[in-house]
Design an enzyme around this catalytic site. Structure first.
Site, short mmCIF file in Angstrom:
data_model
loop_
_atom_site.label_atom_id
_atom_site.label_comp_id
_atom_site.label_asym_id
_atom_site.label_seq_id
_atom_site.Cartn_x
_atom_site.Cartn_y
_atom_site.Cartn_z
N TYR A 179 4.49 -1.05 3.42
CA TYR A 179 3.92 0.28 3.25
C TYR A 179 4.94 1.16 2.54
O TYR A 179 6.15 1.10 2.84
CB TYR A 179 3.53 0.90 4.59
N LYS A 180 4.46 1.97 1.61
CA LYS A 180 5.32 2.84 0.81
C LYS A 180 4.92 4.28 1.09
O LYS A 180 3.76 4.66 0.88
CB LYS A 180 5.15 2.51 -0.68
N ALA A 181 5.86 5.09 1.57
CA ALA A 181 5.56 6.45 2.03
C ALA A 181 6.45 7.46 1.34
O ALA A 181 7.56 7.15 0.87
CB ALA A 181 5.77 6.55 3.55
N GLY A 184 0.95 5.36 0.20
CA GLY A 184 0.21 6.54 0.59
C GLY A 184 0.90 7.81 0.11
O GLY A 184 2.06 8.06 0.45
N VAL A 188 0.86 -1.18 0.00
CA VAL A 188 0.00 0.00 0.00
C VAL A 188 0.90 1.23 0.00
O VAL A 188 1.79 1.37 0.83
CB VAL A 188 -0.95 0.02 1.21
#
Length: 281
Positions: free
Chosen positions: A172-174, A143, A141
């Site tokens: 998670y990819k930020a 964001g 995911v």
């Protein structure tokens, strides 16, 4: 990891690199194939879209053996030349048995805002992760925050991570906190807050960060607990305007990726450690 899943954004970038040129679908595909061929020997994974990248790159044998394949399973709401305004799950991608046979993971982009749409976002993320679990594949995911002037970018990135990663993605990819505009100590401190809030590994993307700043900013994020990067533009944007794009990818972008990966390997938190529940660490 290298991101090559850009669609209309890549068309815009190609057009900006060659003013006055009409950018056809084939131009996007040709670039993705050339970039995959040049960069995947130095990447642990590559992220490709179904519209322009996946099938052509595979037909051309452009993905190096041993490089993982992440498939974008998001539908983007985006006008030509504009930003991605919203996203949804591309159910057709996740339902495709042929794609599932080659995908090592799937990715969903979510645009996060301080608004009342969190319930809608939550339903989209849950639908995506449920489909990944049915397929027996990891779900990534991503964001990306959209903030109002004066809003604090690191705080928004943290709040987005809490909301979106709270659904239990495998990764998670930020965005880099501050988009690389603060010093490295500040980026590391903001990254530590993200690390403390998540029960899964996380990596940074490069969009919004000056390409010349990304290496140091990504290193600072990793010292704050990130487990690496899943980035595209910082690595290959300069190749778009080169007289010989393929040669530039090989001679400039690929060595850059190799050096960046080596430097990140020295400071990033191993994903296995990041997957350990905080209470047990």
């Amino acid at each position: 990891m290298v991101a090559l899943d850009q669609r209309e954004s890549l068309r815009t970038m190609l057009g900006a690199a060659s003013p006055g040129r009409r950018v056809a679908d084939r131009d996007l595909t040709d670039f993705k194939v050339a970039a995959a061929r040049a960069l995947t020997p130095h990447a642990s994974a590559v992220l490709l879209d179904v519209d322009f990248g996946l099938a052509p790159a595979r037909r051309a044998g452009a993905i190096t053996a041993g490089c993982g394949l992440i498939v974008a399973a998001d539908r983007l709401v985006q006008e030509r030349g504009g930003l991605v305004e919203d996203t949804d799950v591309d159910d057709a991608v996740l339902a495709d048995d042929a794609i599932a046979a080659v995908a090592d993971a799937y990715k969903l982009l979510v645009i996060w805002r301080r608004d009342g749409a969190h319930a809608d976002r939550n339903r989209v993320v849950e639908r995506f992760l449920d489909a990944c679990r049915r397929r027996g594949r990891p779900g990534v995911v991503e964001g990306v925050v959209r903030i109002e002037p004066g809003d604090d970018h690191p705080a928004a990135v943290l709040d987005a991570a809490r909301e979106l990663a709270g659904h239990g993605p495998d990764l998670y990819k930020a965005e880099v906190p501050t988009l690389g505009r603060a010093d490295e100590a500040a980026i590391a401190r903001a990254s530590e807050r993200i690390t403390a809030a998540l029960d899964c590994p996380w990596v940074v993307l490069s969009n919004g960060v000056d390409p010349e700043r990304f290496d140091d900013a990504a290193g600072a994020a990793c010292r704050g607990g990130a487990s690496g990067f899943l980035a595209g533009r910082a690595i290959w944007t300069a190749s778009l305007a080169a007289a010989d794009v393929e040669r530039h990818l090989v001679d400039v972008a690929a060595p850059r990726l190799r050096r960046l990966a080596e430097s990140i390997d020295r400071v990033a938190r191993p994903w296995q450690a990041a997957s350990t529940p905080r209470a047990a660490s």
